[in-house]
Design a protein around this motif. Sequence first.
Motif, short mmCIF file in Angstrom:
data_model
loop_
_atom_site.label_atom_id
_atom_site.label_comp_id
_atom_site.label_asym_id
_atom_site.label_seq_id
_atom_site.Cartn_x
_atom_site.Cartn_y
_atom_site.Cartn_z
N VAL A 36 0.66 -1.20 0.07
CA VAL A 36 0.01 0.00 0.02
C VAL A 36 0.91 1.38 0.11
CG1 VAL A 36 -1.79 1.48 1.20
CG2 VAL A 36 -1.70 -1.26 1.19
N PHE A 37 0.74 2.03 -1.00
CA PHE A 37 1.56 3.41 -1.23
C PHE A 37 0.71 4.60 -0.73
CE2 PHE A 37 4.24 0.87 -3.73
CZ PHE A 37 5.40 1.34 -3.98
N ASN A 38 1.49 5.31 -0.13
CA ASN A 38 1.02 6.70 0.19
C ASN A 38 2.01 7.87 0.30
OD1 ASN A 38 -0.80 8.86 1.12
ND2 ASN A 38 -0.43 8.02 3.40
N GLU A 39 1.73 8.93 -0.66
CA GLU A 39 2.90 9.85 -0.60
C GLU A 39 4.25 9.52 -0.93
OE1 GLU A 39 2.18 12.20 2.91
OE2 GLU A 39 0.36 13.15 2.27
N GLY A 40 4.38 8.70 -1.89
CA GLY A 40 5.66 7.76 -2.04
C GLY A 40 6.29 7.06 -1.41
N ARG A 41 5.74 6.54 -0.33
CA ARG A 41 6.17 5.59 0.63
C ARG A 41 5.16 4.20 0.67
NH1 ARG A 41 10.42 7.52 3.75
NH2 ARG A 41 10.68 9.78 3.74
N ILE A 42 5.92 3.22 1.05
CA ILE A 42 5.10 2.04 1.27
C ILE A 42 4.55 2.03 2.83
CG2 ILE A 42 4.97 -0.64 1.68
CD1 ILE A 42 6.92 -0.77 -0.77
N GLU A 43 3.17 2.18 2.88
CA GLU A 43 2.76 2.60 4.37
C GLU A 43 2.76 0.77 4.98
OE1 GLU A 43 0.60 4.43 6.22
OE2 GLU A 43 1.15 6.25 5.21
N GLN A 44 2.53 -0.30 4.19
CA GLN A 44 2.12 -1.39 4.80
C GLN A 44 2.47 -2.79 3.83
OE1 GLN A 44 -1.06 -2.16 7.25
NE2 GLN A 44 -0.31 -4.32 7.90
N ILE A 45 3.18 -3.59 3.89
CA ILE A 45 2.97 -4.82 3.03
C ILE A 45 2.38 -6.01 3.59
CG2 ILE A 45 4.50 -6.37 1.41
CD1 ILE A 45 6.46 -4.15 1.38
N GLY A 46 1.51 -6.77 2.96
CA GLY A 46 1.04 -8.10 3.59
C GLY A 46 0.00 -8.53 2.68
N THR A 47 -0.58 -9.84 3.08
CA THR A 47 -1.53 -10.48 2.36
C THR A 47 -2.73 -9.69 2.41
OG1 THR A 47 -2.25 -11.76 4.22
CG2 THR A 47 -0.43 -12.78 2.97
N PRO A 48 -3.73 -9.98 1.51
CA PRO A 48 -5.01 -9.23 1.49
C PRO A 48 -5.82 -9.42 2.99
CG PRO A 48 -5.05 -10.27 -0.73
CD PRO A 48 -3.58 -10.73 0.26
N GLU A 49 -5.81 -10.67 3.54
CA GLU A 49 -6.22 -10.69 4.74
C GLU A 49 -5.33 -10.11 5.88
OE1 GLU A 49 -5.16 -13.34 2.76
OE2 GLU A 49 -6.89 -14.26 2.04
N GLU A 50 -4.15 -9.94 5.94
CA GLU A 50 -3.49 -9.19 7.02
C GLU A 50 -3.88 -7.64 6.77
OE1 GLU A 50 0.55 -12.11 6.99
OE2 GLU A 50 0.47 -10.28 5.81
N LEU A 51 -4.01 -7.33 5.54
CA LEU A 51 -4.17 -5.81 5.50
C LEU A 51 -5.47 -5.28 5.79
CD1 LEU A 51 -2.52 -4.77 2.00
CD2 LEU A 51 -1.35 -4.51 4.28
#
Length: 377
Positions: A213-228
């Motif tokens: 998940v990107f926001n303002e040029g950075r990755i906010e969080q990486i995970g499986t769909p279930e985790e996010l």
Amino acid sequence: MTATPAPGAELRLAGLVKRYAGAAAVENVDLSVGSGEFLTLLGPSGSGKTTTLSMIAGFTEPSGGSVVCDGVEITAVPPHKRGLGMVFQNYSLFPHLSVRENVEFPLRQRGVPKPERARRALEALELVELRARASARPAQLSGGQQQRVALARALVFEPRLLLMDEPFGALDRALRERLQIELRRLHQELGVTVVFVTHDQEEALTLSDRIAVFNEGRIEQIGTPEELYARPGTLFVARFIGESNALRGRVSDGVLASEGGVRVPANGLPDGPAVAIVRPERLRVSGAPEAVDGCALDGRIRDITYLGAQRRVEITTDDGPVIVRSGTETPAPGAGESVRLSWAAADTAIFPTPDDATETRNPWTASLAPSTSSSPR
């Protein structure tokens, strides 16, 4: 196409940066994609996801950092020498060539003999169920068919890494959903590594092994769909992934008290303003006087929308409007009726509000490690 395709490529981005006139479009992105994984870059417009994909493809030169594919740095390698498949939103088909000739084009550029490239082009068209239209021109095809031709063209030379930039964004919902199913099938059959860009959260949840998940040029969080969805690590992710209800309040002595009087345990959070996030399907609706376990909030039904297998119920409360999603197998209270909402405290994610400069990450989920699984979903 070969009967036993080579495993998908491994991709690693290290400290990737792109600046325009001093402003950062992408800032210090670190990302690893496993062999055969389907990874989606998800975010709103201007979040940096497409710029990141463009740097992977070689169309945009990074201001810093590196792109490494199968252990070889390709940051300075020209796009046509990277061996990557690419599918764009606008198809980019040659109008004067037939469907088969469009699919053959990457093979012709690579010097593949004519009989061989014709055979492989027809096999690629078979994969996307368009072999019968091999002699047609792009203008004779529907938008969905043209996008499938573009996909066949990207796959015909058997790339180990496939990049896709909002490929279904211009299609209607029904066609988009059908092509998503076809893409999942192809990914499972071929084992190619896919990096997919979209701003459509439902599409990302449907297709992906993991999502960045990107926001303002950075990755906010990486995970499986279930985790996010179930364990968002930041307030931005909680609001961007799926529908949610936000109850604002203050944390004091380990308890969040909302403006409407809801009290939720908030162990580990500092005192100060915060917001509680609750998913609509986690809420239960009952008659107003009924006692409940866990968290409770009284309200009045404002509107009910029938969605087939679900109802979407909007309820007015002292904490503002709240959305509930429930099944249609049992009768629901009518508009105007008073109800009590209840849910388990464990189904609540609590975040300090963005104006609190000390912390915007949920301490309950901040330690969540990205999944290393790369098996297709």
